[in-house]
Scaffold this motif. Structure first.
Motif, PDB file in Angstrom:
ATOM      1  N   CYS A  31       0.832  -1.213   0.000  1.00 27.42           N
ATOM      2  CA  CYS A  31       0.000   0.000   0.000  1.00 27.42           C
ATOM      3  C   CYS A  31       0.861   1.256   0.000  1.00 27.42           C
ATOM      4  N   ALA A  35       0.885   1.275  -4.139  1.00 26.19           N
ATOM      5  CA  ALA A  35      -0.418   1.902  -4.416  1.00 26.19           C
ATOM      6  C   ALA A  35      -0.380   3.411  -4.218  1.00 26.19           C
ATOM      7  N   PHE A  36       0.226   3.870  -3.150  1.00 20.32           N
ATOM      8  CA  PHE A  36       0.283   5.316  -2.905  1.00 20.32           C
ATOM      9  C   PHE A  36       1.054   6.057  -3.996  1.00 20.32           C
ATOM     10  N   THR A  39      -1.075   6.098  -7.323  1.00 17.39           N
ATOM     11  CA  THR A  39      -2.337   6.845  -7.344  1.00 17.39           C
ATOM     12  C   THR A  39      -2.231   8.229  -6.724  1.00 17.39           C
ATOM     13  N   ASN A  41      -2.940   8.895  -3.886  1.00 20.27           N
ATOM     14  CA  ASN A  41      -4.075   8.982  -2.977  1.00 20.27           C
ATOM     15  C   ASN A  41      -3.559   8.653  -1.579  1.00 20.27           C
ATOM     16  N   TRP A  44      -4.224   5.476   0.825  1.00 25.54           N
ATOM     17  CA  TRP A  44      -3.500   4.206   0.864  1.00 25.54           C
ATOM     18  C   TRP A  44      -2.584   4.113   2.073  1.00 25.54           C
ATOM     19  N   VAL A  47      -4.875   3.056   4.795  1.00 30.71           N
ATOM     20  CA  VAL A  47      -5.226   1.643   4.636  1.00 30.71           C
ATOM     21  C   VAL A  47      -4.058   0.756   5.069  1.00 30.71           C
ATOM     22  N   LEU A 143     -11.713   3.937  -3.915  1.00 32.77           N
ATOM     23  CA  LEU A 143     -11.161   2.636  -4.262  1.00 32.77           C
ATOM     24  C   LEU A 143     -11.918   2.010  -5.422  1.00 32.77           C
TER      25      LEU A 143
END
Length: 147
Positions: A31, A35-36, A39, A41, A44, A47, A143
């Motif tokens: 994450c 993922a961070f 994105t 975002n 993440w 999360v 998501l």
């Protein structure tokens, strides 16, 4: 660091505690480091922490029956967690256990308790995954591209 490592390793003697810890650490790293950045975002990062730490804590409370080491020193616990993951990936965890002269408990009821704990952990993980996947629209994060 070495004295904290001995303490950290002593509360991670059971195989299932280490396995769940490895999965939680890999999920958190995925994450935060994949993922961070892809994105941008920041959800993440939330999360990563909100799922990884409780999952690891559950493994301590249900499998190991010991208090997590992160509460005594969060920074060194993170460093030790990454080192333990590295030892597991390199298949050197048993050698480290022998070096520190630590062995998991081998009382007659330990297997039964460990099996029950694994079942409880699996149920909690399933319920958590069901809630997150089924009710992800309640989560503030965007998501939608994941599911």
């Amino acid at each position: 660091y070495e004295s904290f490592w001995v303490y950290f390793f002593s509360v991670h003697q059971e195989v299932w505690t280490r396995r769940v810890h490895a999965l939680a650490t890999l999920f958190g790293l995925g994450c935060a480091l994949v993922a961070f950045p892809l994105t941008l975002n920041s959800g993440w990062l939330f999360v990563a922490v909100a799922i990884s730490y409780p999952l690891a804590w559950l493994s301590h409370l249900l499998v190991e029956r010991k208090w997590p080491a992160v509460f005594s020193n969060p920074f060194w616990a993170l460093v030790c967690d990454l080192e333990m993951l590295g030892l597991m990936l390199l298949s050197r965890i048993e050698a480290e256990s022998r070096r520190l002269r630590l062995r998991p408990g081998s009382s007659p009821g330990a297997r039964r308790v460990a099996w029950r704990s694994r079942c409880e952990l699996a149920i909690v993980a399933y319920l958590a995954a069901f809630f997150i996947l089924d009710y992800h629209d309640l989560v503030v994060l965007d998501l939608t591209g994941l599911f």
